[in-house]
Write an enzyme that holds these catalytic residues in place. Structure first.
Site, PDB file in Angstrom:
ATOM      1  N   LEU A 152      13.785 -69.259 -21.207  1.00  0.00           N
ATOM      2  CA  LEU A 152      13.785 -69.012 -22.648  1.00  0.00           C
ATOM      3  C   LEU A 152      15.177 -69.312 -23.187  1.00  0.00           C
ATOM      4  CD1 LEU A 152      11.873 -65.616 -22.582  1.00  0.00           C
ATOM      5  CD2 LEU A 152      10.947 -67.808 -23.356  1.00  0.00           C
ATOM      6  N   SER A 153      15.297 -69.417 -24.497  1.00  0.00           N
ATOM      7  CA  SER A 153      16.619 -69.757 -25.034  1.00  0.00           C
ATOM      8  C   SER A 153      17.649 -68.709 -24.638  1.00  0.00           C
ATOM      9  CB  SER A 153      16.566 -69.909 -26.557  1.00  0.00           C
ATOM     10  OG  SER A 153      16.109 -68.719 -27.166  1.00  0.00           O
ATOM     11  N   GLU A 154      17.238 -67.410 -24.562  1.00  0.00           N
ATOM     12  CA  GLU A 154      18.166 -66.381 -24.087  1.00  0.00           C
ATOM     13  C   GLU A 154      17.433 -65.293 -23.308  1.00  0.00           C
ATOM     14  OE1 GLU A 154      21.445 -68.056 -26.410  1.00  0.00           O
ATOM     15  OE2 GLU A 154      19.393 -67.656 -27.040  1.00  0.00           O
ATOM     16  N   THR A 155      18.127 -64.795 -22.293  1.00  0.00           N
ATOM     17  CA  THR A 155      17.752 -63.561 -21.615  1.00  0.00           C
ATOM     18  C   THR A 155      18.897 -62.577 -21.810  1.00  0.00           C
ATOM     19  OG1 THR A 155      16.385 -64.664 -19.937  1.00  0.00           O
ATOM     20  CG2 THR A 155      17.237 -62.473 -19.393  1.00  0.00           C
TER      21      THR A 155
ATOM     22  N   HIS B  50      19.092 -62.958 -31.881  1.00  0.00           N
ATOM     23  CA  HIS B  50      17.678 -62.635 -31.682  1.00  0.00           C
ATOM     24  C   HIS B  50      17.464 -61.847 -30.399  1.00  0.00           C
ATOM     25  CE1 HIS B  50      17.258 -66.022 -28.816  1.00  0.00           C
ATOM     26  NE2 HIS B  50      16.102 -65.482 -28.486  1.00  0.00           N
TER      27      HIS B  50
END
Length: 261
Positions: A44-47, A73
């Site tokens: 994902l774009s961020e964890t 986010h």
């Protein structure tokens, strides 16, 4: 070792909207290499990873390829997890990031508000390297701590813009934000970050730390409504508060599970 994991769609009221982030609660920090591998596996774009520390939570964010200084986010998603699943009591969560300092999220009914530091943005020349990234020519360029911001003439240009990710990746920044005055909201944007493994981010809270001061000055107002025009889309309520910015939105849980390491 087993770890809890959540996946949350942030800056949206419905699943499959907004920006998905993974959130992993930890009792203590694990090796950086393991954190990065988890983020890569999540893809994902961020964890976001957090550790409870007294009356606050230490937080870090990883894309599939690197650790980043700030992620809006995924912070909103982490707050949602703490409020809804991890038993945090009270309407305010205090976070601390080694890279971005003190951060706060407050809850009022279903709306969560991020309290983040305002980015310091300065106008820069529009050079050919920046112009070559997109099919249309921007009218103005700014540079913040992490990103380059390109201002275009209309919302329609932002919606329909063609981009060259290989050229964007050559820009020495975390990413490139394109933005314009909105037709219904105050301003719209899109975010491209191939430099950090995120070709196009659906909704980028941290980008609005740069966008809010730019549009507050342009429009002569401190309270702003914004929309990120990715395929998933996202809506944000924004406010300039001196050296800080407030970014508000909702979030929904998509997944709850376990990691087996």
């Amino acid at each position: 070792m087993q770890l809890r994991i959540y996946q949350v769609d942030a800056f949206t009221e419905k699943v499959f909207g907004g920006n998905p982030a993974a959130v992993v609660p930890l009792d203590e920090w694990l090796p950086d290499e393991l954190l990065q591998n988890i983020a890569k596996e999540n893809n994902l774009s961020e964890t976001a990873f957090f550790v409870k520390n007294g009356d606050r939570y230490l937080i870090r964010w990883f894309t599939p390829t690197v650790e980043v200084d700030l992620c809006g986010h995924a912070t909103l998603a982490t707050a949602h997890v703490l409020f809804q699943h991890e038993g945090h009591l009270g309407p305010v969560i205090q976070f601390y990031s080694p890279r971005s300092g003190n951060l706060k999220v407050s809850l009022q009914e279903e709306l969560m508000t991020l309290d983040f530091p305002k980015d310091e943005v300065n106008e820069i020349p529009l050079n050919e390297e920046l112009k070559a990234c997109f099919s249309l020519s921007p009218v103005q360029a700014f540079r913040g701590k992490s990103d380059v911001v390109l201002v275009f003439q209309s919302e329609m240009e932002i919606r329909n813009i063609q981009f060259d990710l290989a050229k964007i990746e050559e820009i020495p920044a975390r990413g490139v934000i394109v933005t314009a005055k909105g037709e219904v909201v105050d301003f719209v944007s899109r975010f491209f970050g191939p430099q950090v493994g995120v070709p196009e981010d659906p909704v980028t809270g941290s980008a609005h730390t740069s966008l809010i001061p730019i549009w507050a000055e342009k429009l002569g107002k401190t309270k702003l409504k914004a929309k990120q025009l990715s395929a998933r889309g996202g809506e944000l309520n924004c406010e300039l508060l001196g050296h800080r910015v407030a970014i508000s939105g909702k979030a929904v849980t998509y997944l709850e599970g376990k990691l087996f390491i």
